[in-house]
Scaffold this motif. Sequence first.
Motif, mmCIF file in Angstrom:
data_model
loop_
_atom_site.group_PDB
_atom_site.id
_atom_site.type_symbol
_atom_site.label_atom_id
_atom_site.label_comp_id
_atom_site.label_asym_id
_atom_site.label_seq_id
_atom_site.Cartn_x
_atom_site.Cartn_y
_atom_site.Cartn_z
ATOM 1 N N ARG A 1 0.836 -1.206 0.000
ATOM 2 C CA ARG A 1 0.000 0.000 0.000
ATOM 3 C C ARG A 1 0.868 1.252 0.000
ATOM 4 N NH1 ARG A 1 -3.112 -3.214 3.617
ATOM 5 N NH2 ARG A 1 -2.128 -2.200 5.411
ATOM 6 N N ARG A 2 1.962 1.203 0.744
ATOM 7 C CA ARG A 2 2.870 2.366 0.785
ATOM 8 C C ARG A 2 3.440 2.652 -0.603
ATOM 9 N NH1 ARG A 2 6.588 4.011 4.589
ATOM 10 N NH2 ARG A 2 4.922 3.654 6.082
ATOM 11 N N VAL A 3 3.880 1.617 -1.289
ATOM 12 C CA VAL A 3 4.461 1.814 -2.619
ATOM 13 C C VAL A 3 3.399 2.294 -3.604
ATOM 14 C CG1 VAL A 3 5.656 0.704 -4.535
ATOM 15 C CG2 VAL A 3 6.281 0.134 -2.186
ATOM 16 N N ALA A 4 2.167 1.773 -3.483
ATOM 17 C CA ALA A 4 1.085 2.225 -4.365
ATOM 18 C C ALA A 4 0.804 3.707 -4.152
ATOM 19 C CB ALA A 4 -0.174 1.399 -4.110
ATOM 20 N N LEU A 5 0.785 4.142 -2.895
ATOM 21 C CA LEU A 5 0.566 5.561 -2.608
ATOM 22 C C LEU A 5 1.716 6.402 -3.151
ATOM 23 C CD1 LEU A 5 -1.090 7.777 -1.248
ATOM 24 C CD2 LEU A 5 0.076 7.227 0.911
ATOM 25 N N LEU A 6 2.934 5.893 -3.015
ATOM 26 C CA LEU A 6 4.099 6.599 -3.534
ATOM 27 C C LEU A 6 4.019 6.717 -5.053
ATOM 28 C CD1 LEU A 6 6.740 7.847 -2.471
ATOM 29 C CD2 LEU A 6 7.839 5.644 -2.848
ATOM 30 N N ALA B 1 1.285 6.740 -6.889
ATOM 31 C CA ALA B 1 0.245 7.725 -7.219
ATOM 32 C C ALA B 1 0.757 9.146 -7.031
ATOM 33 C CB ALA B 1 -0.988 7.476 -6.354
ATOM 34 N N LEU B 2 1.532 9.368 -5.977
ATOM 35 C CA LEU B 2 2.081 10.697 -5.729
ATOM 36 C C LEU B 2 3.034 11.107 -6.851
ATOM 37 C CD1 LEU B 2 1.819 12.855 -3.544
ATOM 38 C CD2 LEU B 2 3.771 11.832 -2.383
ATOM 39 N N ILE B 3 3.842 10.164 -7.307
ATOM 40 C CA ILE B 3 4.747 10.447 -8.427
ATOM 41 C C ILE B 3 3.932 10.738 -9.686
ATOM 42 C CG2 ILE B 3 6.516 9.464 -9.932
ATOM 43 C CD1 ILE B 3 7.445 7.834 -7.456
ATOM 44 N N GLY B 4 2.856 9.987 -9.899
ATOM 45 C CA GLY B 4 2.008 10.221 -11.060
ATOM 46 C C GLY B 4 1.406 11.607 -11.063
ATOM 47 N N GLN C 1 6.415 -9.067 -9.779
ATOM 48 C CA GLN C 1 5.275 -9.677 -9.099
ATOM 49 C C GLN C 1 4.000 -8.993 -9.576
ATOM 50 O OE1 GLN C 1 5.522 -8.470 -4.788
ATOM 51 N NE2 GLN C 1 7.482 -7.628 -5.475
ATOM 52 N N ARG C 2 2.862 -9.596 -9.260
ATOM 53 C CA ARG C 2 1.592 -9.066 -9.741
ATOM 54 C C ARG C 2 1.296 -7.665 -9.240
ATOM 55 N NH1 ARG C 2 -2.987 -13.765 -9.274
ATOM 56 N NH2 ARG C 2 -2.090 -15.142 -10.859
ATOM 57 N N ILE C 3 1.715 -7.397 -8.051
ATOM 58 C CA ILE C 3 1.412 -6.091 -7.465
ATOM 59 C C ILE C 3 1.962 -4.954 -8.313
ATOM 60 C CG2 ILE C 3 3.499 -5.956 -6.038
ATOM 61 C CD1 ILE C 3 -0.063 -4.836 -5.067
ATOM 62 N N TRP C 4 2.953 -5.272 -9.165
ATOM 63 C CA TRP C 4 3.499 -4.242 -10.050
ATOM 64 C C TRP C 4 2.402 -3.643 -10.931
ATOM 65 C CZ3 TRP C 4 9.005 -5.057 -12.443
ATOM 66 C CH2 TRP C 4 9.947 -5.140 -11.415
ATOM 67 N N LEU C 5 1.418 -4.436 -11.335
ATOM 68 C CA LEU C 5 0.341 -3.924 -12.182
ATOM 69 C C LEU C 5 -0.466 -2.859 -11.451
ATOM 70 C CD1 LEU C 5 -0.891 -7.264 -13.795
ATOM 71 C CD2 LEU C 5 0.601 -5.516 -14.809
ATOM 72 N N ILE C 6 -0.699 -3.078 -10.171
ATOM 73 C CA ILE C 6 -1.420 -2.079 -9.374
ATOM 74 C C ILE C 6 -0.566 -0.827 -9.217
ATOM 75 C CG2 ILE C 6 -2.384 -1.597 -7.094
ATOM 76 C CD1 ILE C 6 -3.184 -4.532 -6.934
ATOM 77 N N TRP C 7 0.722 -1.045 -8.972
ATOM 78 C CA TRP C 7 1.601 0.125 -8.838
ATOM 79 C C TRP C 7 1.661 0.915 -10.140
ATOM 80 C CZ3 TRP C 7 6.194 -2.918 -6.223
ATOM 81 C CH2 TRP C 7 5.801 -3.278 -4.927
ATOM 82 N N LEU C 8 1.714 0.206 -11.254
ATOM 83 C CA LEU C 8 1.743 0.882 -12.551
ATOM 84 C C LEU C 8 0.444 1.643 -12.799
ATOM 85 C CD1 LEU C 8 3.238 1.402 -15.204
ATOM 86 C CD2 LEU C 8 2.212 -0.697 -16.114
ATOM 87 N N ALA C 9 -0.677 1.062 -12.395
ATOM 88 C CA ALA C 9 -1.959 1.752 -12.540
ATOM 89 C C ALA C 9 -2.005 3.004 -11.671
ATOM 90 C CB ALA C 9 -3.099 0.810 -12.175
ATOM 91 N N ALA C 10 -1.476 2.889 -10.437
ATOM 92 C CA ALA C 10 -1.445 4.054 -9.538
ATOM 93 C C ALA C 10 -0.578 5.165 -10.109
ATOM 94 C CB ALA C 10 -0.928 3.633 -8.167
ATOM 95 N N LEU D 1 -3.711 10.659 -16.844
ATOM 96 C CA LEU D 1 -4.894 10.894 -17.670
ATOM 97 C C LEU D 1 -5.345 12.348 -17.611
ATOM 98 C CD1 LEU D 1 -6.947 7.670 -16.833
ATOM 99 C CD2 LEU D 1 -5.642 8.149 -18.915
ATOM 100 N N LEU D 2 -4.853 13.082 -16.634
ATOM 101 C CA LEU D 2 -5.176 14.511 -16.561
ATOM 102 C C LEU D 2 -4.719 15.262 -17.805
ATOM 103 C CD1 LEU D 2 -4.278 15.184 -12.817
ATOM 104 C CD2 LEU D 2 -6.551 15.376 -13.841
ATOM 105 N N TYR D 3 -3.731 14.712 -18.510
ATOM 106 C CA TYR D 3 -3.268 15.380 -19.730
ATOM 107 C C TYR D 3 -4.340 15.372 -20.828
ATOM 108 C CZ TYR D 3 1.508 16.064 -18.123
ATOM 109 O OH TYR D 3 2.609 16.502 -17.438
#
Length: 646
Positions: free
Chosen positions: A190-195, A197-200, A231-240, A246-248
């Motif tokens: 969860r921490r990496v996913a939040l990180l 998203a913040l980078i995104g 690992q699979r979680i990479w897909l969630i991180w990539l989505a985050a 998409l704001l562009y």
Amino acid sequence: MATSSTHRNGGRRRLLHALNSEERLAVPRLFLERATPWLVFLAFGLLYSVTAAPSIVALFDDTLEFQLVLPTFGIAHPTGYPLYTLLGGLWVHLVPMGNWAWRTNLLSALFAAATVAALFVCARRITATAPDGRQDNWAGLAAVLAFGLGPVWWEQATVAEVYALHNLFVIAILALALQPLPPDRKALERRVALLAALIGFGLAHHRTVVFVLPGLLVYFLWTRPEALRPQRIWLIWLAALSAPLLLYLYIPLRAAQGVSDLNGSYVNTWAGFWDHVLARRYASFFEMNELSRVYDASGWFMLWVRQTGWLGVLLSLLGLFTLRNPKQRPAWALILSVLAVNLLFALNYRVGDPEVFWLPVFLCAALFAGGGLAWMRRSLPTPWSAWIAPIVIVLLTVGFGRGAAVNRAHDWAAHDYAVDMAKVAFPPGSRVIGLEGEMTALRYMQEAEGLGRAATPIVANPPAARRAALEKEMANGAPVYLTRELEGVAEQYSFTGEGPLVRVWPRGEVEEYSPSTPISLLLLDGALQIEGYDFQRLEWAGGPMLRVTLYWRPLAPVERDLKVSLRIVDAAGTPLVGKDGAPAVVDAYPLRQVAGARTWPPGVQVRDVHEVPLPAQLSEAQALIILYDAETLEEVGRIQFSLSHL
């Protein structure tokens, strides 16, 4: 036995009393720990807000563009800055006070205050070494003062610019990454996913956020390498990471609604979108160009000193000793990596304002300054360690060697110019031809204040483009105005002054007026006559001004170009001092230097406008107008009249 029992009971009471005292101290300590970042935010938010520019503050930089683009939900220059545009547009329309420009400036002040507060949190977190995990508020304050009072940062905190929000993302990413990593795998994910998203979101604002990625990669390889195994979680991180990008899509969607960027360069095609978002034409900024300002090594070092002061520089260098601590080494290595990558970029990016690209470098250096103070406190003997922190904080506040404090609160010059231009009595269908910044100022006043809507701004930066636009609009019979001199047109047309603009007429066909104060002053052996003058007091936001309109009429070909010196003087002829402390004296060419007296056709009236700041005391003040030869400086005539009734 009774005596022994009494001693034991007394010991227990003392122990319980000590524990209770610790508990009583823990509550205010916890409150202070939680409240201090908010106090830092409020203090710097107040500082930046009261020193923010009150309106538009410059004509020829991106600030004015954002002050128009954000409130109108327009399209900014590459890379488009969609997140900033959307946040700024919502902010301007939700805040019910002040003008548009001030509201956008205030938004930068709030972003900047949040950046400083996050810097405080990050600095005290990574310098915490107490056994109970207590964080070091002194180190946080040292970092804040080393960065937050620097003039380069302060300037960006008081105008509508992208750098306050950009550096907020940089420090927020660092602060989140440097939180103690949770041992639980799910919590880490969860921490990496939040990180991510913040980078995104950071990339949806300013692309140089990417410069934190090399340091983050090294940090996670060092501390939690298992997180970087496929690992699979990479897909969630990539989505985050990807979702905020998409704001562009805001850019093509607004373009489809008929909105364009201010200079009309955006093309709403697949290739045009990527050209804009990737700023492909900006790649040349890694090469020398006419915009570049380059420092040598000593220049860069002194820029750092002016930003943080000599003590701040020393503390940052001392902070490098924190790398010796094995437990803290990964955190400091992350900060050092972010500093180094941003430094490498800033040294090679050739722009007119290279200082702003050093702000992430200064931000990381400020963290090292906090580390330097923490290292000093741990290294010095106990009596000194108790006193060194408050002494350092006081000295950092004074900031020996730091540049001057920034206060734009009274900077009304650009605003007053724009209002004066927009208040010209434009006939229907008028055209105003000028540089992009000047025309953006006019468009701002049209959109924000409803002024000057009878005029159409025409942007033409190269002189050749301005001449071509002038010829085209004159051929169409439109009323045309110029903002500045334009070589090669003086003998082709006639001209009259209209506020800060010059109206262009077919040769010899100006609309003539009668002066409110008629005179007959013959100059240059009767070749040139001044028929009279008008004068009025203008109540500008930046202070009262005297406007004088001179009515010239050549009676024969004029062989000399003239200049005008407009002065506010006392009875003895000494110039009075204006609001800014400077003498109330303005020297200028007639007609804003569009057409010299030698080019004026005989018999045609030339209306010529000049302004000078009015002093506060006018009881015995007089206006003195000295007319003189532009080349020899020989005086050819003068006019003087009282201003006591203004």
